[in-house]
Write a protein that holds these residues in place. Structure first.
Motif, mmCIF file in Angstrom:
data_model
loop_
_atom_site.group_PDB
_atom_site.id
_atom_site.type_symbol
_atom_site.label_atom_id
_atom_site.label_comp_id
_atom_site.label_asym_id
_atom_site.label_seq_id
_atom_site.Cartn_x
_atom_site.Cartn_y
_atom_site.Cartn_z
ATOM 1 N N ASN A 34 -27.868 13.199 -35.706
ATOM 2 C CA ASN A 34 -28.199 12.013 -34.911
ATOM 3 C C ASN A 34 -27.228 10.911 -35.339
ATOM 4 O OD1 ASN A 34 -29.171 9.773 -33.622
ATOM 5 N ND2 ASN A 34 -31.321 10.079 -34.205
ATOM 6 N N PRO A 35 -26.239 10.571 -34.538
ATOM 7 C CA PRO A 35 -25.208 9.609 -34.952
ATOM 8 C C PRO A 35 -25.792 8.271 -35.383
ATOM 9 C CG PRO A 35 -24.563 10.710 -32.936
ATOM 10 C CD PRO A 35 -25.980 11.100 -33.185
ATOM 11 N N ASP A 36 -26.908 7.855 -34.766
ATOM 12 C CA ASP A 36 -27.473 6.540 -35.088
ATOM 13 C C ASP A 36 -28.039 6.478 -36.506
ATOM 14 O OD1 ASP A 36 -26.822 5.642 -32.571
ATOM 15 O OD2 ASP A 36 -28.758 6.253 -31.707
ATOM 16 N N GLU A 37 -28.314 7.632 -37.101
ATOM 17 C CA GLU A 37 -28.917 7.663 -38.437
ATOM 18 C C GLU A 37 -27.893 7.881 -39.546
ATOM 19 O OE1 GLU A 37 -31.827 10.705 -38.271
ATOM 20 O OE2 GLU A 37 -33.164 9.643 -36.875
#
Length: 875
Positions: free
Chosen positions: A857-860
């Motif tokens: 998950n790129p946002d994490e």
């Protein structure tokens, strides 16, 4: 159309009589401000022009179909009809309708066909392409010999060439005439060749091609007693030239255009190029018929119509005359070295109208005031050109052209004095003669044009006389000029003493209208002045045209000179800006190109921001390798290299610089090209048959000074048949034709010929393989390709991966069988249809990296996590 037994009006009887005289043309029948068409003509024209079909009266109990077009916009409709293959007979009113009424109320206006419009006899700018010739040709055969003559009626060019049947198609391909005249007794084969060339066919009576009567027509046309002044002309030459003169006289109703003295073209002085080669090399238009993308579109930097037509003719007709070519190249060199003078020349030429076509319309009595202004502007520019270049001119062609640009002072002065700076298009509009040229005209124009001030002055006088401030002098088409006053002031004018001056004419609801003797006399003068001024202007116009006609040969020579200067300066501009070089031409047999480039392809790749890879080519015959066998994969650039060298030869022998670092070319006699694949279904020919027909023509015609380019001969049949044909073709080119040639092939077996035939050289287009893919280097080097890279090219083209993988598997088996002599191993080891069904998708197979990315998950991600991910993916 036969006249029926039913009652018809005199006008319709007149129409039908004229229609019978021109059964093969639509009759444009002038009726006032419209050209009307009736019966079948109306039905055809309405459909072709997408205009309303109406009806007018009845004939034999049936409605008469009718349609019409306005006279003032007729040219646009004529162009549409001509482009759709129609011929049009233009019928004009030969007298004023008022004259007909004097003969009786039922008298019909005299009408007659003044012109027959056909594809090859156009003269109006709106019907012509400014940068292309519009040729009318005639083919004449007499006792086994034949000739082809042609003219552009709009410019006066008039030429003829000996033309055996085998050369008819190549000549038609070169000239692209819109219409070809042949005898009604011609064979179907001749008509078929003309139609296949895309030209219209017109049949004339055999007498039109009779050389004895033709000789008299030609002598009469040019005012000579014998044809000796035109050089040696054979009977078939005279017959073809005479047919054109006869046809022009028929279509122009006796008014011949200005024609230059006939010139006989010598076939031995030209580079022979057949129609297939012209098409393959895309000289004038691309394979799909577009000018954009052709060689002409790249090299044409001319700024005048005449220069553009000359440049196109040079490209279509390269020469074998070394002296003429060097003179042309000297002119290009001179302009190339004189940047300032070249710039001044092109600036002057950019404002030059089409002098040749304006002169052509004057000679046909079809000119307008703007044609006179165009001639004046062009001759002015020619004199300016002479003054700008004469003192520095060194090249023979430039000096000769400049000498034709001067000597028109009297005509220029006459036209400056006589014609306004911005005249109307049509003579009938009037107002084109300059003030001060004719005293009588000035008086009439003053009266005509000062009407408002004269009427205003008279109105003020009547107001003072009657003391009626609201009194007006007005005009309408019914009453003409009249005095108008409101009803409450009418008594003053109806009673003496003013009633003796003002004569009552009309009463309306709120006004009274009067006239006076003085007003009536003034109106008569105004009407008469307008009519007389227009008549006088037309007389002056005809006198000016007569003066121009007397100087037509000299003016036409100036038009040719301006075209020469335009073409040469344009080629110089091209050479300077694109870094082209002057070719070294000789009568030898060398063909040595250093860093040659294909101008069209170079322009295309440059537009994409990519570099063009130049290549060398040496086909020199004396002690050299004059036949190259070129191998390499598809898409690597073999066809471009082949075409490139043929184009360089054509550019050099039209008198142009060439796109290369250097070029040494012994004059080429013929250029043959067999590149690409196409069928001819209309004639029942497969792609392979077309290939063989074209190859046969090359092998049967190419001489030892020819340049031949051949691509993939034999690929349309079985492997061994094709290889055998290609092998034999190479041997024939080498031993029998003994010509300079480029032979591209996928048959690697042919490369063995370099060891057996002394003038054969192997060459290949380089590619580089990287990670299972190929990179095209577009570089031609000595040697041969070890394979064709067909599967890699197929993969680039987008074939499903399953197909290309299976193809690689089959190829490996075939190669292994060939090494071990097992011709049937493929069938035994690889059963057909072993590929597993695959979904129809263009999505690539998933890799381990895809699985890793699916979990992320790129946002994490923190910055350190992202860096770790990069190392993980890389590892």
């Amino acid at each position: 159309m036969a006249v029926g037994s039913g009652t018809i009006t005199p006008m319709m009887a007149q129409y039908m009589e004229l229609r019978e005289e021109h059964p093969d043309a639509l009759l444009f029948f002038r009726m006032g401000d419209f050209y009307e068409l009736f019966f079948d003509d109306a039905v055809q024209a309405a459909a072709a022009l997408d205009i309303a079909l109406t009806k007018r009266g009845k004939h034999l109990g049936e409605d008469i179909p009718m349609c019409g077009v306005p006279v003032h916009s007729a040219e646009g409709y004529l162009l549409s009809l001509i482009r759709k293959g129609f011929r049009v007979a233009v019928c004009e009113q030969l007298e004023d309708p008022s004259e007909a009424k004097k003969r009786g109320s039922k008298s019909v206006v005299k009408r007659g066909v003044t012109r027959l419009i056909t594809p090859g006899t156009l003269s109006e700018d709106s019907l012509l392409q400014a940068r292309s010739d519009n040729y009318l040709a005639a083919f004449c055969t007499i006792r086994g010999s034949a000739a082809l003559a042609w003219t552009d009626m709009s410019t006066g060019s008039f030429q003829v060439v000996s033309c055996p049947m085998t050369m008819l198609s190549p000549h038609l391909s070169r000239l692209a005439p819109k219409e070809v005249l042949i005898s009604q007794s011609s064979t179907p084969e001749i008509e078929q060749i003309i139609e296949e060339a895309g030209c219209g066919v017109t049949h004339l009576a055999p007498t039109a091609f009779d050389s004895q009567s033709a000789e008299g027509k030609i002598c009469s046309t040019f005012g000579v007693t014998a044809l000796d002044a035109f050089g040696p002309l054979e009977r078939e030459d005279i017959g073809a030239l005479g047919a054109i003169v006869e046809y022009l006289s028929i279509t122009q109703k006796g008014k011949l255009p200005f024609l230059q003295r006939p010139h006989k073209e010598r076939a031995t002085s030209l580079v022979q190029i057949d129609s297939a080669t012209r098409k393959n090399l895309e000289l004038i238009e691309t394979l799909d018929g577009q000018r954009k993308g052709s060689l002409l579109s790249i090299i044409d930097r001319t700024v005048t119509g005449g220069g553009a037509r000359l440049l196109a003719n040079r490209l279509k007709t390269p020469l074998r005359d070394l002296e003429t070519l060097n003179n042309r190249l000297d002119a290009v060199t001179w302009f190339g070295e004189k940047d300032k003078l070249r710039s001044q020349t092109r600036e002057i030429l950019a404002h030059v109208p089409d002098l040749a076509r304006a002169l052509g319309r004057v000679s046909l009595d079809r000119a307008g005031p703007r044609d006179l202004a165009a001639i004046r502007t062009a001759l002015d520019a020619a004199e300016k050109m002479y003054g700008t270049l004469k003192s520095d001119a060194e090249a023979d062609d430039i000096t000769a052209a400049l000498n034709q640009c001067t000597g028109h002072t009297k005509i220029i002065d006459m036209l400056h004095r006589a014609v306004r700076d911005d005249p109307p298009m049509l003579t009938r509009d009037g107002g084109f003669v300059a003030t001060g040229y004719d005293v009588k005209l000035d008086e009439l124009v003053a009266l005509r044009d000062d009407t408002k001030s004269v009427i205003a002055k008279l109105q003020r006088a009547y107001i003072e006389l009657t003391d009626i401030q609201s009194l007006k002098v007005k005009h309408n088409n019914v009453l003409g000029y009249f005095v108008e006053t409101k009803a409450n002031h009418a008594d003053r004018l109806l009673n003496k003493p003013l009633s003796e001056t003002f004569i009552h004419r009309q009463t309306t609801a709120n006004t009274f209208r009067f006239t006076t003797v003085e007003l009536s006399e003034l109106e008569t003068k105004i009407i008469k002045a307008s009519s007389e001024a227009l008549i006088l202007e037309k007389f002056i116009f005809e006198a000016l045209c007569s003066q121009i006609k007397r100087k037509a040969p000299e003016i036409h020579a100036t038009a040719n000179a301006l075209a020469e200067l335009d073409a040469n300066s344009a080629l110089a501009d091209l050479a300077v800006t694109e870094t082209w070089v002057r070719p070294e031409l000789s009568i030898g047999a060398e063909f040595e190109i250093t860093a040659g480039r294909h101008p069209v392809v170079e322009a295309a790749v440059r537009a994409q921001g990519a570099p063009y890879i130049p290549n060398n080519c040496d086909l020199s015959q004396e002690g050299g390798k004059s036949l190259w066998l070129l191998t390499g994969p598809n898409m690597a650039g073999k066809s471009t290299f082949l075409r490139q060298n043929a184009i360089l030869a054509i550019l050099a022998q039209m008198g142009s610089y060439v796109p290369a670092k250097s070029a040494r070319i012994g004059l080429v006699s013929q250029i043959f090209s067999r590149v690409g694949a196409s069928d001819d279904l209309a004639r029942g020919r497969s792609t392979f048959m077309v290939e063989m027909v074209e190859t046969a023509a090359i092998l049967n015609q190419a001489d030892d000074r020819a340049l031949v380019i051949l691509d993939e001969i034999g690929r349309g049949t079985s492997t061994f048949d094709g290889l055998s044909i290609a092998w034999a073709t190479v041997e024939h080119l080498h031993t029998i034709n003994n010509c300079r040639a480029l032979f591209a092939t996928h048959y690697h077996e042919l490369t063995a010929l370099s060891e057996k035939l002394e003038r054969v050289q192997n060459a290949t287009v380089q590619v580089k393989e990287w990670e299972g893919e190929i990179v095209f280097l577009h570089e031609v080097t000595k040697g041969s390709a070890d394979r064709s890279y067909g599967i890699q090219v197929a993969r680039l083209a987008g074939l499903p991966r399953a197909v290309t993988d299976r193809a690689q598997e089959v190829l490996s088996t075939l190669e292994e069988d060939a090494r071990h002599g097992r011709p049937n191993g493929l069938v035994d080891e690889l059963p057909l249809f072993s590929i597993e069904p695959q979904p129809l998708t263009t999505a690539p197979a998933k890799s381990p990296a895809d699985d890793i990315l699916d979990e992320i998950n790129p946002d994490e991600l923190t910055p350190k996590d992202a860096l770790d991910l990069v190392y993980r993916l890389k590892g």
